[in-house]
Design an enzyme around this catalytic site. Sequence first.
Site, PDB file in Angstrom:
ATOM      1  N   HIS A   1       0.459  14.609  39.072  1.00 52.04           N
ATOM      2  CA  HIS A   1      -0.111  15.961  39.042  1.00 52.04           C
ATOM      3  C   HIS A   1      -0.381  16.546  40.422  1.00 52.04           C
ATOM      4  O   HIS A   1      -0.853  15.871  41.321  1.00 52.04           O
ATOM      5  CB  HIS A   1      -1.326  16.070  38.120  1.00 52.04           C
TER       6      HIS A   1
ATOM      7  N   ASP B   1      -5.659  11.021  44.392  1.00 51.79           N
ATOM      8  CA  ASP B   1      -5.632  11.607  43.046  1.00 51.79           C
ATOM      9  C   ASP B   1      -5.306  13.081  43.149  1.00 51.79           C
ATOM     10  O   ASP B   1      -6.204  13.898  43.259  1.00 51.79           O
ATOM     11  CB  ASP B   1      -6.981  11.376  42.365  1.00 51.79           C
TER      12      ASP B   1
ATOM     13  N   GLU C   1      -4.022  18.870  35.655  1.00 51.56           N
ATOM     14  CA  GLU C   1      -4.404  17.644  34.938  1.00 51.56           C
ATOM     15  C   GLU C   1      -5.925  17.527  34.887  1.00 51.56           C
ATOM     16  O   GLU C   1      -6.489  17.087  33.902  1.00 51.56           O
ATOM     17  CB  GLU C   1      -3.798  16.416  35.639  1.00 51.56           C
ATOM     18  N   GLU C   2      -6.584  17.936  35.989  1.00 55.36           N
ATOM     19  CA  GLU C   2      -8.000  17.592  36.152  1.00 55.36           C
ATOM     20  C   GLU C   2      -8.955  18.386  35.259  1.00 55.36           C
ATOM     21  O   GLU C   2      -9.888  17.819  34.734  1.00 55.36           O
ATOM     22  CB  GLU C   2      -8.423  17.756  37.618  1.00 55.36           C
TER      23      GLU C   2
ATOM     24  N   ASP D   1      -0.569   8.096  38.410  1.00 54.96           N
ATOM     25  CA  ASP D   1      -1.844   8.780  38.650  1.00 54.96           C
ATOM     26  C   ASP D   1      -2.941   7.753  38.917  1.00 54.96           C
ATOM     27  O   ASP D   1      -4.018   7.824  38.346  1.00 54.96           O
ATOM     28  CB  ASP D   1      -2.187   9.672  37.433  1.00 54.96           C
TER      29      ASP D   1
ATOM     30  N   HIS E   1     -12.312  11.517  43.039  1.00 53.05           N
ATOM     31  CA  HIS E   1     -12.982  12.802  42.778  1.00 53.05           C
ATOM     32  C   HIS E   1     -14.127  13.101  43.750  1.00 53.05           C
ATOM     33  O   HIS E   1     -15.044  13.840  43.408  1.00 53.05           O
ATOM     34  CB  HIS E   1     -13.525  12.868  41.338  1.00 53.05           C
TER      35      HIS E   1
END
Length: 402
Positions: free
Chosen positions: A204, A216, A250-251, A278, A348
């Site tokens: 992604h 990520d 995606e997130e 991922d 994140h």
Amino acid sequence: MRWALQKFQQDGLTARLEPVKVPHWVRGEERGEILPAPGIVGHPLAIAALGNSVGGDVTGEVIEARSIKEIAALGEKARGKVIFLDHTMGSKGGYGDWVELRGRGPAEAGKLGAAGVLLRSLATASFRSPHTGVTIYDEKGPKIPGAAISTEDAAQIHRLLRRGPVRVKFSLGCRMLPDADSANVVADVRGREKPDEIVLLGAHLDSWDLGDGANDDGAGIAVVMEVGRLIAQLKPAPRRTVRIVAYMNEENGSAGGKGYAEAHAGELAKHVAAMENDSGAARPLGVAIHAGEGGAALLKPWLSSLESLGLEPTDGETGGADIGPLGMAGVPFVGVPVDGTHYFDIHHSAADTFDKIDPEALAQEVAAFAVVAYALAEMPGTLPRPAPEPPRRHAPDSPKAR
Ligand SMILES: [Zn+2]
């Protein structure tokens, strides 16, 4: 997205943008504190709004809960309070065991009239950095502000609560804007013999705003794009089409994954396998095959060159948030699980930056993905298809995450 399109074209793939509408959430200013009280020294919180959270100013007494069930059990006691969601990720259990707290905590606490939610960051390590991630409200349910706090601040609140009441105050400037136009970037290396049969490799393009999203999912994008570049150089091209999909969103909504499955519903029966990367730049541990019976045995003879990396194919669970919707059409999934020991240290958070990328591990991932993708596109037969199944909650291929 335009960068990826151009890069694919430079690398010799046939690339296009496939439009998707995505949620448009912006963070704004945010701050929080434990309020001073008799026996409590005031203390600032390292805080980050959860993705999709509403903004607002919250002041209230803290009550701790450790599961969605425990939130529900608070009943009337939750009204007007700040629900502090604590957990033991890091010492006990992994991301998948606790991610529901982030995803559903604010929606469930809101139903009880709570004022707001603070979540101990879903992380295996933290140097006072909060780790964000998506939360999902019920469309018609109450929406209360939800934020992650650093694991150190969470531990402090947990300790103080054992001594007596704790009050906090926090303010989130985030807000949701109207959906925005965006796109998946889809690039093909056309198969020489069965161009309508597709081996899909996905990662992604979007990432959380706090860091660079280097792991990520910048690393995943780098791996699948490099594999596309390598396979585009093969003469002759593999038997089947190899398709690289750089997914969007995606997130905080998975609009790209859902949108791709919808737009290509008519050709999913011809998607012979899908792979997703991922899980960051980390050492590959094996090749996991989620197919009908005998999938691993069929693929194994094609993967002998991966023996030098110690990678053995096994029948097992694999998938991903973006390719998940393809499971409803019985598309076989092949994954390369990686050593996830440190993935959730930075996941994140503002620390997910380029300096955390291990080039050697990234190169090994490229090798593993390239060999597997080539095998799937070139072997005479295709993997037996598994029973169709609905997508599961996002659980990256990080079996070693503590
Ligand atoms: Zn991701």
